[in-house]
Write a protein that holds these residues in place. Structure first.
Motif, PDB file in Angstrom:
ATOM      1  N   VAL A 118       0.786  -1.335  -0.019  1.00 22.10           N
ATOM      2  CA  VAL A 118      -0.134   0.034   0.017  1.00 22.10           C
ATOM      3  C   VAL A 118       0.889   1.147   0.130  1.00 22.10           C
ATOM      4  O   VAL A 118       1.655   1.492   0.992  1.00 22.10           O
ATOM      5  CB  VAL A 118      -1.109   0.059   1.243  1.00 22.10           C
ATOM      6  N   SER A 119       0.458   2.113  -0.935  1.00 18.66           N
ATOM      7  CA  SER A 119       1.356   3.299  -0.950  1.00 18.66           C
ATOM      8  C   SER A 119       0.794   4.469   0.179  1.00 18.66           C
ATOM      9  O   SER A 119      -0.115   4.228   0.345  1.00 18.66           O
ATOM     10  CB  SER A 119       1.529   3.768  -2.404  1.00 18.66           C
ATOM     11  N   MET A 120       1.861   5.204   0.300  1.00 22.61           N
ATOM     12  CA  MET A 120       1.363   6.249   1.252  1.00 22.61           C
ATOM     13  C   MET A 120       0.384   7.034   0.461  1.00 22.61           C
ATOM     14  O   MET A 120      -0.608   7.541   1.360  1.00 22.61           O
ATOM     15  CB  MET A 120       2.397   7.257   1.560  1.00 22.61           C
ATOM     16  N   ARG A 121       0.206   7.353  -0.492  1.00 26.23           N
ATOM     17  CA  ARG A 121      -0.851   8.242  -1.295  1.00 26.23           C
ATOM     18  C   ARG A 121      -2.030   7.419  -1.233  1.00 26.23           C
ATOM     19  O   ARG A 121      -3.095   8.267  -0.943  1.00 26.23           O
ATOM     20  CB  ARG A 121      -0.449   8.463  -2.705  1.00 26.23           C
ATOM     21  N   ASP A 122      -2.040   6.048  -1.424  1.00 29.78           N
ATOM     22  CA  ASP A 122      -3.551   5.451  -1.373  1.00 29.78           C
ATOM     23  C   ASP A 122      -3.832   5.560   0.081  1.00 29.78           C
ATOM     24  O   ASP A 122      -5.149   5.563   0.386  1.00 29.78           O
ATOM     25  CB  ASP A 122      -3.112   4.033  -1.674  1.00 29.78           C
ATOM     26  N   CYS A 166      -7.823   7.628   3.909  1.00 31.45           N
ATOM     27  CA  CYS A 166      -8.310   8.328   5.178  1.00 31.45           C
ATOM     28  C   CYS A 166      -9.031   9.556   4.966  1.00 31.45           C
ATOM     29  O   CYS A 166     -10.073   9.606   5.721  1.00 31.45           O
ATOM     30  CB  CYS A 166      -6.966   8.470   5.982  1.00 31.45           C
ATOM     31  N   ALA A 167      -8.593  10.226   3.860  1.00 32.92           N
ATOM     32  CA  ALA A 167      -9.336  11.496   3.438  1.00 32.92           C
ATOM     33  C   ALA A 167     -10.937  11.161   3.205  1.00 32.92           C
ATOM     34  O   ALA A 167     -11.918  11.600   3.329  1.00 32.92           O
ATOM     35  CB  ALA A 167      -8.720  12.173   2.399  1.00 32.92           C
ATOM     36  N   ALA A 168     -10.871   9.846   2.391  1.00 34.90           N
ATOM     37  CA  ALA A 168     -12.402   9.591   1.768  1.00 34.90           C
ATOM     38  C   ALA A 168     -13.130   9.119   2.982  1.00 34.90           C
ATOM     39  O   ALA A 168     -14.456   9.561   3.138  1.00 34.90           O
ATOM     40  CB  ALA A 168     -12.312   8.321   0.861  1.00 34.90           C
ATOM     41  N   ALA A 169     -12.533   8.509   3.976  1.00 42.17           N
ATOM     42  CA  ALA A 169     -13.171   7.986   5.290  1.00 42.17           C
ATOM     43  C   ALA A 169     -13.729   8.991   5.990  1.00 42.17           C
ATOM     44  O   ALA A 169     -14.756   9.359   6.756  1.00 42.17           O
ATOM     45  CB  ALA A 169     -12.519   6.973   6.016  1.00 42.17           C
ATOM     46  N   SER A 170     -12.950  10.351   6.034  1.00 42.89           N
ATOM     47  CA  SER A 170     -13.274  11.321   6.884  1.00 42.89           C
ATOM     48  C   SER A 170     -14.255  12.260   6.247  1.00 42.89           C
ATOM     49  O   SER A 170     -15.470  12.540   6.832  1.00 42.89           O
ATOM     50  CB  SER A 170     -11.850  12.310   6.815  1.00 42.89           C
ATOM     51  N   THR A 171     -14.331  12.183   4.788  1.00 41.39           N
ATOM     52  CA  THR A 171     -15.373  12.883   4.100  1.00 41.39           C
ATOM     53  C   THR A 171     -16.789  12.090   4.469  1.00 41.39           C
ATOM     54  O   THR A 171     -17.871  12.774   4.650  1.00 41.39           O
ATOM     55  CB  THR A 171     -15.107  12.863   2.567  1.00 41.39           C
ATOM     56  N   ILE A 172     -16.591  11.036   4.312  1.00 42.89           N
ATOM     57  CA  ILE A 172     -18.004   9.955   4.450  1.00 42.89           C
ATOM     58  C   ILE A 172     -18.505  10.337   5.904  1.00 42.89           C
ATOM     59  O   ILE A 172     -19.560  10.201   5.955  1.00 42.89           O
ATOM     60  CB  ILE A 172     -17.815   8.639   3.928  1.00 42.89           C
TER      61      ILE A 172
END
Length: 57
Positions: free
Chosen positions: A20-24, A29-35
């Motif tokens: 898993v890359s750091m970008r992924d 994490c950003a997607a989970a926070s947004t949702i």
């Protein structure tokens, strides 16, 4: 296979998650926070517009 290679592979149990890359990771994490963040409430509208006064002559 030499004994040193097989012992090196057995000492690295964490190598499974290395794909898993750091970008992924940051994107997930950003997607989970947004949702998980509830939507913002609309800004309250003022009850009345401020009275407009004519300037003195």
């Amino acid at each position: 296979m030499p004994a040193t290679e097989s012992s090196d592979q057995q000492q690295k149990p964490y190598a499974v998650a290395a794909g898993v890359s750091m970008r992924d990771l940051l994107a997930s994490c950003a997607a989970a926070s947004t949702i998980s963040t509830p939507p913002r409430l609309p800004d309250p509208e003022p009850a009345e517009s401020p009275a407009r006064h004519r300037e003195a002559a």
